[in-house]
Design an enzyme around this catalytic site. Structure first.
Site, PDB file in Angstrom:
ATOM      1  N   GLU A   1       0.825  -1.213   0.000  1.00 32.93           N
ATOM      2  CA  GLU A   1       0.000   0.000   0.000  1.00 32.93           C
ATOM      3  C   GLU A   1       0.858   1.262   0.000  1.00 32.93           C
ATOM      4  OE1 GLU A   1      -0.560  -2.613   1.927  1.00 32.93           O
ATOM      5  OE2 GLU A   1      -2.628  -3.265   1.566  1.00 32.93           O
TER       6      GLU A   1
ATOM      7  N   LYS B   1     -18.059  -1.554   5.233  1.00 33.20           N
ATOM      8  CA  LYS B   1     -18.431  -2.585   4.271  1.00 33.20           C
ATOM      9  C   LYS B   1     -19.932  -2.560   3.984  1.00 33.20           C
ATOM     10  CE  LYS B   1     -16.856  -7.209   3.104  1.00 33.20           C
ATOM     11  NZ  LYS B   1     -16.189  -8.432   3.591  1.00 33.20           N
TER      12      LYS B   1
ATOM     13  N   MET C   1      23.782   9.774   3.545  1.00 34.37           N
ATOM     14  CA  MET C   1      23.556  11.069   4.185  1.00 34.37           C
ATOM     15  C   MET C   1      23.784  10.989   5.690  1.00 34.37           C
ATOM     16  SD  MET C   1      23.022  14.162   3.759  1.00 34.37           S
ATOM     17  CE  MET C   1      22.182  14.757   2.303  1.00 34.37           C
TER      18      MET C   1
ATOM     19  N   PHE D   1     -12.096  -8.098  13.277  1.00 35.77           N
ATOM     20  CA  PHE D   1     -10.940  -8.492  12.460  1.00 35.77           C
ATOM     21  C   PHE D   1     -10.581  -7.373  11.485  1.00 35.77           C
ATOM     22  CE2 PHE D   1      -9.173 -10.594   8.623  1.00 35.77           C
ATOM     23  CZ  PHE D   1      -7.949 -10.953   9.197  1.00 35.77           C
ATOM     24  N   GLN D   2      -9.333  -6.989  11.503  1.00 39.60           N
ATOM     25  CA  GLN D   2      -8.790  -5.927  10.639  1.00 39.60           C
ATOM     26  C   GLN D   2      -9.496  -4.591  10.821  1.00 39.60           C
ATOM     27  OE1 GLN D   2      -8.294  -7.517   6.606  1.00 39.60           O
ATOM     28  NE2 GLN D   2      -6.260  -8.206   7.226  1.00 39.60           N
TER      29      GLN D   2
HETATM   30  C1  LIG Z   1      11.932   6.232   6.062  1.00 42.03           C
HETATM   31  C2  LIG Z   1      13.171   6.936   6.458  1.00 42.03           C
HETATM   32  N1  LIG Z   1      13.994   6.394   7.385  1.00 42.03           N
HETATM   33  C3  LIG Z   1      15.134   7.017   7.739  1.00 42.03           C
HETATM   34  C4  LIG Z   1      15.502   8.194   7.171  1.00 42.03           C
HETATM   35  C5  LIG Z   1      16.783   8.892   7.579  1.00 42.03           C
HETATM   36  N2  LIG Z   1      17.705   8.994   6.435  1.00 42.03           N
HETATM   37  C6  LIG Z   1      17.818  10.118   5.693  1.00 42.03           C
HETATM   38  S1  LIG Z   1      18.888   9.950   4.432  1.00 42.03           S
HETATM   39  C7  LIG Z   1      19.281   8.388   4.895  1.00 42.03           C
HETATM   40  C8  LIG Z   1      20.278   7.584   4.131  1.00 42.03           C
HETATM   41  C9  LIG Z   1      19.825   7.227   2.777  1.00 42.03           C
HETATM   42  O1  LIG Z   1      20.696   6.260   2.245  1.00 42.03           O
HETATM   43  P1  LIG Z   1      20.650   5.898   0.725  1.00 42.03           P
HETATM   44  O2  LIG Z   1      19.259   5.588   0.325  1.00 42.03           O
HETATM   45  O3  LIG Z   1      21.666   4.863   0.435  1.00 42.03           O
HETATM   46  O4  LIG Z   1      21.025   7.278   0.022  1.00 42.03           O
HETATM   47  P2  LIG Z   1      22.448   8.056   0.071  1.00 42.03           P
HETATM   48  O5  LIG Z   1      22.349   9.089   1.141  1.00 42.03           O
HETATM   49  O6  LIG Z   1      23.507   7.060   0.329  1.00 42.03           O
HETATM   50  O7  LIG Z   1      22.533   8.681  -1.278  1.00 42.03           O
HETATM   51  C10 LIG Z   1      18.551   8.009   6.024  1.00 42.03           C
HETATM   52  C11 LIG Z   1      18.684   6.713   6.703  1.00 42.03           C
HETATM   53  C12 LIG Z   1      14.608   8.743   6.213  1.00 42.03           C
HETATM   54  N3  LIG Z   1      14.829   9.917   5.634  1.00 42.03           N
HETATM   55  N4  LIG Z   1      13.477   8.083   5.862  1.00 42.03           N
END
Ligand SMILES: Cc1ncc(C[n+]2csc(CCOP(=O)(O)OP(=O)(O)O)c2C)c(N)n1
Ligand SMILES: [Mg+2]
Lengths: 565, 180
Positions: A54, A166, A479, A116-117
């Site tokens: 989803e 429903k 990042m 349920f659900q």
């Molecule tokens: C759902 C979610 N979980 C955690 C984060 C925190 N977060 C921001 S950037 C990042 C790293 C992303 O890694 P990648 O997809 O390999 O991209 P890169 O920065 O290496 O280009 C994380 C964990 C987020 N933004 N979204």
């Protein structure tokens, strides 16, 4: 008006058709089965995309909404189906994306019994929807849907959720549809006040160092042409938030670049030199302002905004111009004097030269052995004639893509701005491709985010969506790793990934692709991907510990932007 | 500086709206000191009276966020001085001290309170007023061990001579018609 005796489920489909819906992203389940049964008879008139999760459905609907400007529609069943929509709803709320989400719900006599659900999706979604409503009787359906579209699309757009029990789906009604055109308690936009325009024009005509900051409001308000006319008449440089990106062509001489944490040097530093800030359809997010108490202190502020709650929320303004960005800009352009700001523009040029030398050359034309994200983005942009729709995930690759991809047309940048939702890109790219079937869609994803919604490769394959997927693989949650390096003494706590063979996974889903790790093969690889008929996965092995610069560290002022480590 | 503000919200009657409204406060970690909801003078329109202790700047922002809610017609905020307001308090006091002396009777007379019910075990006293007043009466009566005490949320009315809501509705209808 003629009426027709139909079930609630059929009434839902007929209502969606009345609203011009051509695509639904969804996933079935017990509590929404009557709706899916009704859909079976309408498969010629509406395209239902069965996603693999989803979250994929709702990000798909978001991608579709962002490139078309029409509300995206998604279906989910009750309980886990509905809760899986939540991240996307929150994302759409903060990025003002119009969505109509339809969730199935247990039959009304079972409400509140832990059936349920059963989950209280209405209660759960309150903080992240513009509006929501539970329908328990079939004859409420046409009006609820009409209101849902009206609310989602007008004013500052946003997600709306309709929860359908429903028994409301099974029950019958005399179907009759009337579009919603007003709601007593809701004023989508206020007419632009000519006095406010006059005050703004006085400031604009008198300013020596004016700067425009524009955001998503230009794209939502379809005010791209009005923005261009305004800056061309007044000679004012314009900088963008990532939500505003693509509203003004990259090569426009007054486009001075990106604001905020990883934005361009000039617009950040010169925000604090400007004597007038004209903010249009943007909301002074903290990623844009840096330290608020040191933000644009020399400037008077004009805020042009459709949402009154944004005025004075973060930054105190001198003149507020409430209303639609298109109308407001038209009035400003008509009344403002022709002007040029050559000395001021030169300051931006000087900053751009510094940034070119210290950051951009190294990113785009590296001489070190490892590949950079910047050179990949440069090639992807070139090979698509700077005319593709760019969809990105969240992380370093996102910032690099926002910085270096070039645009000629509006509605061409789809990214998760306010929520920063990893996993957004792949499903959003399929929605973008469905919404803009004649355009090239390039999905730029990190190795982390790819694995959050990787199952949507199945949806892309099943629907033969020719999305070009560029996986920038640095083997890190890059990042976060960058922050650990810069602010946590290089303590790389849980950011390195053991990755699978992505190309093999793609092939498993029936998607062609290949991996490249050498500079001499990069250009031909990008070309091969672009020329490929159908979806393609290009994995590029990137230098593991590259960083994104410039950077405004959290809590620092925008003028304290750092150019190099 | 934080002080008491009275926020008045006029809304359509929709299930879930109370949650939407309270979330505006809880999300910003603002405590609701008092909340009263009832139908207004105009049928179908509900009125929320909410008391918070906040800075004026934050109160203004909260009111903007409340007005943004789809089912909210209008929200205002006022200082205590700008409104006439009351709360109602009920006190259940044991009957014995009343037999023994006229102390309670004097307290009730002085406070302008009234007796609602007398049984062989207790009396129920009612007083309307500001919180300090109903609290003061509580302190006095509690010398005789108040058995139960309850205070309502605040109800408030502006000092303006005109009824704002009906004026507002007329303007709103005219405005929406002008958009057609
Ligand atoms: C759902 C979610 N979980 C955690 C984060 C925190 N977060 C921001 S950037 C990042 C790293 C992303 O890694 P990648 O997809 O390999 O991209 P890169 O920065 O290496 O280009 C994380 C964990 C987020 N933004 N979204
Ligand atoms: Mg990565």
């Amino acid at each position: 008006m003629t009426t027709k005796r139909v079930t609630g489920s059929e009434a839902l489909i007929l209502s969606l058709l009345e609203e011009g819906v051509d695509t639904i992203f969804g996933y079935p389940g017990g509590a929404i089965m009557p709706v899916y049964d009704a859909l079976y008879d309408y498969d010629k008139r509406v395209n239902h995309i069965l996603t693999r999760h989803e979250q994929g459905a709702i990000h798909g609907a978001q991608g579709y909404a962002r490139v078309t400007g029409k509300a995206g529609v998604c279906f989910a069943t009750s309980g886990p189906g509905a809760t899986n929509l939540m991240t996307g709803i929150a994302d759409a709320m903060i990025d003002s994306t119009p969505l109509v989400c339809i969730t199935g719900q247990v039959a009304s006599p079972l409400l509140g019994t832990d059936a349920f659900q059963e989950s209280d999706i209405l209660g759960m979604s309150i903080p992240v929807t513009k509006w929501n409503y539970q329908v328990t009787s079939p004859d409420e359906i046409p009006q609820a849907i009409a209101q849902a579209f009206y609310i989602a699309n007008t004013g500052r757009p946003g997600p709306v959720l309709i929860d359908l029990t429903k028994d409301a789906q099974f029950g019958e009604l005399d179907f009759e549809y009337k579009k919603c055109t007003k709601i007593r308690s809701y004023v989508p936009e206020t007419p632009v006040d000519p006095h406010a325009v006059k005050e703004a024009v006085d400031l604009i005509d008198a300013a020596k160092k004016p700067l425009i900051l524009f955001g998503h409001g230009i794209i939502i308000g379809r005010a791209e042409q009005e923005l261009k006319e305004f800056i061309e008449k007044t000679g004012i440089p314009a900088a963008w938030t990532i939500m505003g990106l693509s509203a003004l062509p990259t090569d426009h001489p007054l486009n001075v670049g990106m604001l905020g944490m990883h934005g361009n040097y000039g617009p950040n530093v010169l925000t604090n030199e400007a004597d007038l800030i004209i903010a249009v359809g943007m909301r002074f997010d903290d990623r844009v302002t840096g330290k608020v108490s040191e933000y644009a202190k020399k400037a008077k502020i004009i805020h042009i905004e459709i949402d009154p709650a944004e005025i004075n929320k973060i930054i105190k303004v001198n003149v507020k111009v409430l209303g639609d960005s298109k109308k407001a800009l038209k009035m400003l352009t008509y009344n403002a004097k022709e002007n040029k700001h050559e000395d001021w523009l030169n300051e931006f040029k000087k900053c751009a030269e510094i940034e070119q030398e210290k950051v951009i050359n190294r990113d785009l034309h590296p001489v070190k052995p490892g590949l950079t994200m910047g050179e990949v983005i440069r090639l992807a942009s070139e090979k698509s004639n700077h005319d593709a729709i760019l969809v990105t995930d969240v992380g370093q690759h996102q910032m690099i893509a926002q910085r270096y991809f070039k645009f000629k047309h509006s509605r061409s940048n789809v990214t998760s701005g306010g929520l920063g939702t990893m996993g957004f890109c792949l499903p959003a790219s399929m929605g973008a491709q469905i919404g803009a079937p004649d355009r090239k869609v390039i999905a730029v994803i990190g190795d982390g985010g790819f694995q959050m919604t990787i199952q949507e490769l199945g949806t892309i394959a099943q629907n033969k969506l020719p999305v070009k997927i560029i996986l920038l693989n640095n083997n890190f949650l890059g990042m976060v790793r960058q922050w650990q390096q810069l602010f946590f003494e290089k303590r790389y706590s849980f950011t390195e990934l053991q990755n699978p063979d992505f190309i093999m996974i793609g092939k498993g889903f029936g998607i062609d692709g290949h991996k490249v790790d050498k500079r001499e093969d990069l250009e031909s690889s990008v070309q091969k991907m672009m020329d490929h008929d159908g979806p393609y996965l290009l994995e590029v092995v990137i230098e593991k510990e590259d960083n994104v610069f410039p950077m405004v560290p959290t809590g620092a002022s925008v003028s304290d932007v750092i150019l190099e480590p | 500086m934080k002080k008491e503000f009275i926020i008045t919200v006029y809304s359509e009657n929709h299930i879930g709206l109370l949650t939407r409204i309270t979330i505006v406060f809880t999300r910003r970690k603002i405590n609701i000191e008092s909340l009263t909801v009832s139908e207004s003078a105009i049928k179908g329109i509900y009125k929320f009276t909410i008391v918070i202790k906040e800075t004026e700047a934050q109160t203004q922002k909260v009111v903007n966020q409340l007005e943004k809610l789809i089912d909210v017609l209008k929200a205002f905020y006022h200082t205590n001085e700008e409104m006439i307001y009351q709360e109602i308090a009920l006190y259940k006091v044991p009957i014995e001290p009343i037999y023994e002396s006229d102390a309670i009777e004097k307290i009730v007379r002085k406070a302008g309170a009234r007796i609602l019910e007398i049984t062989k075990d207790y009396v129920v006293i009612e007083r309307t007023g500001h919180k300090e007043e109903t609290q003061a009466l509580f302190e006095e009566l509690n010398k005789f061990h108040v058995m139960q005490f309850i205070r309502s949320g605040r109800v408030a009315i502006t000092r303006d001579p005109i009824e704002r809501l009906s004026e507002f509705l007329k303007e709103r209808d005219a405005f929406l018609d002008s958009l057609d």
